[in-house]
Design an enzyme around this catalytic site. Structure first.
Site, short mmCIF file in Angstrom:
data_model
loop_
_atom_site.label_atom_id
_atom_site.label_comp_id
_atom_site.label_asym_id
_atom_site.label_seq_id
_atom_site.Cartn_x
_atom_site.Cartn_y
_atom_site.Cartn_z
N CYS A 1 -28.99 -11.43 -33.61
CA CYS A 1 -29.58 -10.16 -33.15
C CYS A 1 -28.57 -9.33 -32.35
O CYS A 1 -27.66 -8.77 -32.93
CB CYS A 1 -30.87 -10.45 -32.39
SG CYS A 1 -31.96 -9.02 -32.37
N HIS B 1 -33.84 -14.66 -34.94
CA HIS B 1 -33.56 -15.58 -33.82
C HIS B 1 -33.90 -17.03 -34.16
O HIS B 1 -34.95 -17.53 -33.74
CB HIS B 1 -34.44 -15.19 -32.61
CG HIS B 1 -34.07 -13.91 -31.99
ND1 HIS B 1 -33.16 -13.80 -30.96
CD2 HIS B 1 -34.49 -12.65 -32.24
CE1 HIS B 1 -33.03 -12.55 -30.60
NE2 HIS B 1 -33.83 -11.82 -31.35
N GLY C 1 -30.24 -10.42 -27.01
CA GLY C 1 -30.37 -9.85 -25.66
C GLY C 1 -30.12 -8.37 -25.77
O GLY C 1 -30.74 -7.70 -26.60
N GLU C 2 -29.20 -7.84 -24.98
CA GLU C 2 -28.82 -6.43 -25.06
C GLU C 2 -27.33 -6.33 -25.38
O GLU C 2 -26.49 -6.68 -24.55
CB GLU C 2 -29.14 -5.72 -23.74
CG GLU C 2 -30.60 -5.35 -23.58
CD GLU C 2 -31.14 -4.48 -24.72
OE1 GLU C 2 -32.31 -4.68 -25.11
OE2 GLU C 2 -30.39 -3.63 -25.26
N ARG D 1 -29.14 -0.24 -34.63
CA ARG D 1 -29.89 -1.01 -33.62
C ARG D 1 -31.39 -0.67 -33.66
O ARG D 1 -31.77 0.46 -33.92
CB ARG D 1 -29.34 -0.74 -32.23
CG ARG D 1 -27.94 -1.29 -32.04
CD ARG D 1 -27.39 -0.94 -30.68
NE ARG D 1 -28.26 -1.37 -29.62
CZ ARG D 1 -28.29 -0.82 -28.40
NH1 ARG D 1 -27.48 0.17 -28.11
NH2 ARG D 1 -29.10 -1.28 -27.48
N GLU E 1 -32.82 -19.56 -32.74
CA GLU E 1 -32.87 -20.32 -31.48
C GLU E 1 -34.27 -20.32 -30.86
O GLU E 1 -34.54 -21.07 -29.93
CB GLU E 1 -31.83 -19.78 -30.48
CG GLU E 1 -32.17 -18.48 -29.78
CD GLU E 1 -31.98 -17.23 -30.64
OE1 GLU E 1 -31.75 -17.36 -31.85
OE2 GLU E 1 -32.07 -16.12 -30.08
#
Ligand code: GLN
EC number: 4.3.3.6
Length: 205
Positions: free
Chosen positions: A84, A185, A52-53, A112, A187
């Protein structure tokens, strides 16, 4: 024989891909809790920090009074998995955003968005070596289809950090004891092996 209960695993649910982690963990036999308050952190045997962030998640972990408790739980040996943005949150150094709030318990320096923007996202088969297994006896495993989306780059790792996979020579899956982190990721795929590791470890915790 006493019935064994499913390990209870918390998924930070401030924003990002938390539902996908909940789905994967449930398929691996875990009971899941969406974490939004400090109270939600109690009674868990594992924790997941989604993509996400990382800026948003770090800010709210502090504002909602959860950061210290999260650190305490990780230090106590609770199995955790960060993907991530979750990996960024766990790292001790964020090279391009040194002031960004973070959990900071994974001994690694990260940059990042170093793999590029959203349109530079890519998928690549990855051999994890050794593949983390709860028994500690990894056997030969087929490659994992790794999805990278605005992924962070681990530029440096410190003592105690084991590299499980690299892309272009840079670590993309690392483990430091009870902390597992990937810049991709799992997921977002049907490959449940990394989630199964977390669930199996949590079952032993
Ligand atoms: N670029 C995001 C960040 O810095 C991470 C992207 C992701 O989780 N897919 O937090």
């Amino acid at each position: 024989m006493a019935a064994t209960s499913a390990p209870r695993i918390g998924v930070l649910a401030i924003q990002g891909a938390f539902r996908e982690h909940v789905r994967s963990l449930c398929l691996c036999g875990a009971e899941t809790v969406e974490i939004r308050t400090r109270e939600d952190l109690e009674g868990l045997s594992g924790l997941v920090f989604p993509g996400g962030e990382s800026t948003v998640m770090g800010k709210f972990l502090i504002e909602w009074g959860m950061m210290d408790r999260v650190r305490e739980l990780i230090r106590s040996g609770m199995p955790v998995f960060g993907t991530c943005a979750g990996l960024i949150l766990l790292c001790s150094d964020i090279l391009d955003h040194p002031g960004q709030p973070r959990i900071g318990l994974l001994n690694a320096s990260v940059r990042r968005n170093a793999f590029g923007r959203q349109i530079d996202s890519f998928t690549t088969p990855l051999e994890l070596c050794p593949f983390p297994t709860a028994s500690g006896n990894p056997t030969d495993q087929p490659p994992l289809e790794a999805v990278f989306i605005r992924a962070p780059l681990i530029e440096k790792i410190g003592p105690g950090v084991e590299v499980l996979a690299r892309v272009n020579g840079f670590p993309v899956a690392v483990r430091q004891g009870n902390v597992l982190a990937t810049s991709f990721h799992p997921e977002l795929t049907d490959d449940l092996r990394l989630h199964q590791w977390v669930v199996d470890m949590a079952g032993k915790n």
